[in-house]
Design a protein around this motif. Structure first.
Motif: not given
Length: 417
Positions: A389-417
């Motif tokens: 359903e379109t509404e189900q896909l919309a939940t992922f699209v809405a979450a994507l910026p936060a997922l990208l934030d989490a990924a970038v933060q995790a990458a930075a943490h991995e680099e530090e360690n």
């Protein structure tokens, strides 16, 4: 019973205790460590052995065309299992014949075409490989960035050296040309000794890379001009995945000599197929030159007929086209600078990232309740059920910026360690 109570029951099932440890102890580790242990699915959702819910945006890698536990598939499987599940190919069955006829109609194959049923995409490509060999010509061309499977013949067609090197020597005579380079293709075909060219209309494992329509048409015209077969691998792109029955049907004038299918064809039940177009190609394989024990068994065929029938009855081709365009537009409308673009067609989509954090996004998405995957450091792949359903896909699209934030933060943490 509600979804909540059913997921709680799954989490409390004593049979699920220690599945992850038992997997490591019992399985050959070719798939690495499982991300989760899944116990149940319904529609586009699945639940793990801890009762956690996920939106399945990968559908078993473009396999579960109708999602999980679709009533029409359950009914077809049950009815056929109560009647006849397997007989061997010394005999024919009604579902096998009906499925072959249905596929030939959907493929708009001319009279004299035929179907060989296998159990997977790699086996379908093995059959196509043998058809190519029967032409008597020594060379076979495939495209750079191609993926056609992991059995020895299909692996010989796959361009990624890391996949092939551990198993050398592989069947020979295969060469690769750059995808999209018409001049390179023309030069490779010039000597007239090429048996076939293998191509995926959209290179899924390479990052959801569509072939340009003009190049796909050139493939057809040049192979015909030089007497070579055009073999289209539609294992991932077929059965409505792009909003058409087969992806190549988006380009008028492109009709292959052989087409291979699997994944969505069974909606989750293992089945593959190689379709020949016209009598000259069909007659290349004679009795006894190829075979399989399980291919086209009545249980698989009846399930596939239910998949195809449901796609028609529910108007899913139009739904896939519209929903896929909405998904791509919504992702781009986020305006997130870390998203460079969205490739693909229908509900086979690759989200191109500006930073090499795709695997970390996949990890963050799983924690947030979304199943996706990465085809490389920069690409997220989505291949959800065709009836999502379109509404189900919309939940992922809405979450994507936060997922990208989490990924970038995790990458930075991995680099530090």
């Amino acid at each position: 019973m509600s979804d909540t109570s059913m997921s709680q029951d799954a989490a409390q099932d004593p049979r699920s205790a220690g599945y992850a440890e038992r997997y490591r102890a019992a399985m050959i580790p070719v798939f690495g460590t499982p991300q989760r242990v899944l116990v149940r699915g319904q529609g586009a959702k699945v639940w793990d052995d801890q009762g956690r819910e996920y939106l399945d945006l990968l559908a078993g890698i473009a396999v579960n065309a109708l999602g999980h536990a679709h009533p029409s598939l359950v009914a077809a499987m049950t009815k056929q299992a109560e009647t006849l599940a397997h007989v061997s190919n010394f005999f024919a069955t009604g579902p096998q014949i009906e499925l072959a006829e249905k596929l030939l109609r959907l493929a708009q194959a001319p009279e004299g075409s035929g179907v060989f049923f296998a159990n997977s995409g790699t086996e379908a490509n093995e059959a196509a490989f043998k058809i190519a060999r029967r032409t008597g010509r020594p060379r076979i061309l495939a495209l750079e960035n191609s993926f056609h499977g992991r059995t020895m013949g299909a692996l010989a067609l796959t361009s990624k050296e890391a996949y092939r090197a551990p198993f050398a020597p592989l069947p020979g005579g295969v060469e690769w040309v750059p995808a999209g380079d018409v001049q390179a293709l023309r030069s490779a075909l010039a000597d007239g000794d090429v048996a076939a060219v293998f191509a995926e209309p959209i290179q899924g494992e390479a990052g959801v890379l569509p072939l340009d329509p003009a190049y796909l048409l050139a493939l057809r015209e040049l192979t015909r001009e030089h007497g070579a077969l055009l073999i289209l691998d539609e294992v991932q792109t077929g059965i409505g995945r792009t909003g058409r029955w087969f992806a190549h049907q988006a380009v008028p004038g492109v009709v292959p000599d052989v087409m291979t299918l699997a994944k969505g064809l069974g909606g989750g039940f293992p089945i593959g197929a190689a379709i020949t177009f016209g009598p000259e190609t069909t007659e290349l394989l004679h009795a006894g030159q190829h075979g399989t024990t399980f291919g086209g068994n009545p249980l698989a065929a009846a399930t596939s007929l239910a998949v195809l029938g449901t796609i028609e009855e529910e108007g899913l081709l139009a739904h896939v086209q519209a929903t896929g365009e909405e998904l791509a537009a919504a992702v781009l409308a986020l305006g997130d600078p870390r998203v460079l673009g969205v490739r693909g067609a229908g509900l086979l989509r690759g989200i191109q990232l500006s930073e090499p954090v795709a695997p970390l996004v996949v990890r963050a998405a799983l924690e947030a309740g979304f199943i996706i995957n990465a085809t490389g450091p920069y690409t997220l792949r989505l291949a959800p059920p065709l009836n999502i359903e379109t509404e189900q896909l919309a939940t992922f699209v809405a979450a994507l910026p936060a997922l990208l934030d989490a990924a970038v933060q995790a990458a930075a943490h991995e680099e530090e360690n």
